[in-house]
Design an enzyme around this catalytic site. Sequence first.
Site, PDB file in Angstrom:
ATOM      1  CG  ASN A  88      -8.110  -8.323   4.060  1.00 44.06           C
ATOM      2  OD1 ASN A  88      -8.052  -7.939   5.239  1.00 44.06           O
ATOM      3  ND2 ASN A  88      -8.649  -7.606   3.098  1.00 44.06           N
TER       4      ASN A  88
ATOM      5  NE  ARG B 103      -6.030  -4.164   3.261  1.00 52.50           N
ATOM      6  CZ  ARG B 103      -7.101  -3.744   2.641  1.00 52.50           C
ATOM      7  NH1 ARG B 103      -7.939  -4.599   2.110  1.00 52.50           N
ATOM      8  NH2 ARG B 103      -7.329  -2.455   2.524  1.00 52.50           N
TER       9      ARG B 103
ATOM     10  CG  HIS C  39      -7.748   2.614  -0.086  1.00 51.78           C
ATOM     11  ND1 HIS C  39      -8.682   3.604  -0.252  1.00 51.78           N
ATOM     12  CD2 HIS C  39      -8.423   1.522   0.317  1.00 51.78           C
ATOM     13  CE1 HIS C  39      -9.878   3.140   0.068  1.00 51.78           C
ATOM     14  NE2 HIS C  39      -9.760   1.871   0.418  1.00 51.78           N
TER      15      HIS C  39
ATOM     16  NE  ARG D 286     -14.530   4.501   6.419  1.00 48.32           N
ATOM     17  CZ  ARG D 286     -13.829   3.645   5.677  1.00 48.32           C
ATOM     18  NH1 ARG D 286     -13.418   3.992   4.472  1.00 48.32           N
ATOM     19  NH2 ARG D 286     -13.515   2.464   6.149  1.00 48.32           N
TER      20      ARG D 286
ATOM     21  CD  GLU E 114      -6.349  -3.440  -1.843  1.00 48.21           C
ATOM     22  OE1 GLU E 114      -7.403  -4.040  -2.154  1.00 48.21           O
ATOM     23  OE2 GLU E 114      -6.310  -2.507  -1.040  1.00 48.21           O
TER      24      GLU E 114
END
Length: 401
Positions: free
Chosen positions: A8, A90, A179, A240, A383
């Site tokens: 990542n 990713r 996601h 956010r 993930e």
Amino acid sequence: MVKTMAINAGSSSLKWKLYDMPEEVVVASGIIERIGEKDSIFSINYNEDKQLKSTVTITDHEEAVQMLLKQLIELSVLTGYDEISGVGHRVAAGGEYFSDSVVVTADVLQKIELLSELAPLHNPANATGIRAFKKILPDITSVAVFDTSFHQTMDKVHFLYSIPYEYYQKHNARKYGYHGTSHKYVSLRAAEMLDRPIEDLKIISCHLGNGASICAIKGGESVDTSMGFTPLAGLTMGTRSGDVDVSLLPFIMEKENIKTIAEMIEILNSESGLKGISGISNDMRDLKAVQATDERASLALEMFKDRIKKYIGSYAATLNGVDAIVFTAGIGENDITLRKEISEELSFLGIEIDEEKNDCRGKEKIISSETSKVKVLLIPTDEEAMIAQDVERLKETSVYS
Ligand code: ADP
């Protein structure tokens, strides 16, 4: 032993996990931070409980990869580079090009860069990570795993905004969702835990971390999700805003003398959500610590819960029913009270939480009662494991070296 690496890459960081495959056993993991600074931080966890941490100067991602591989050999985690059979990366945005993970070719890399306009902070960094590994390990299969690809099964009814259709035709202006790797992973695990074919299940997956999104999944496919064209939409998140009426923006810009829309969007991305409402922190733990005495912290938590309930209710309607609700990511995996309250306040759906089973953090568990019509599951997301699985699946088809 065949090893696969899950990567990542951020603009100044590189997070990684090394797996023995196909067993999916993590043999080492780590993070390189502050790449490009004088005091880059390099850390490796290996041999189960050993850790190596140092401050060094790492000028770019290529040097970071070089140093990482050299260290893995010095620590005898690897015997040689040829022990790595694949590297999975990713990638934030795959646009409409990628409905699955793919082996990286020159064309794929070009498209990832082209899609930077959808994810300007992430895609360029992801591409840099891919290039760095390709340069140092040119013969090893490289796979791109997109946060968006799981949601490419959404249909127009769900991914279009109600704006002039030409904007979609001309500019691909639509919902992409994010996601996806996490939603896919937990939905597959949920089917296994419930011992039911995923084709028969309607699942609502709640990824509640600092970034948060909810996904409606039918038969293993994403039907709708709360994030949008960018990750800004949907739930109230750490920093956010989630959904707002866009007409509010010019109004606030004028009142607050905010000059550009970019500045305004930055406020919605970085100064809003739990942080903006509480005025204290984006971190759930900080807010829980003061909620009894701080009105705005308590309000932020109520709003966070409210938006989750609204999306679950709305997706139960979209799916015309729900068999299982999954909680995952930092908050979903750890916040016992939030899981209990959401379940109790949605009891009309047929959800019955088992308080004893729910008294649990960070491990796979069915936390609803035996008689609950809708099953509730706690599933830690992984993930990286999903990335490693995709590398395994796709490396046989590799055409590029
Ligand atoms: P991301 O990967 O999006 O940065 P994470 O999935 O790591 O985020 O989740 C981070 C969030 O999880 C933070 O808001 C943090 O406070 C929350 N969290 C971690 N542990 C707990 C806990 N025990 N109770 C409630 N929230 C927690």
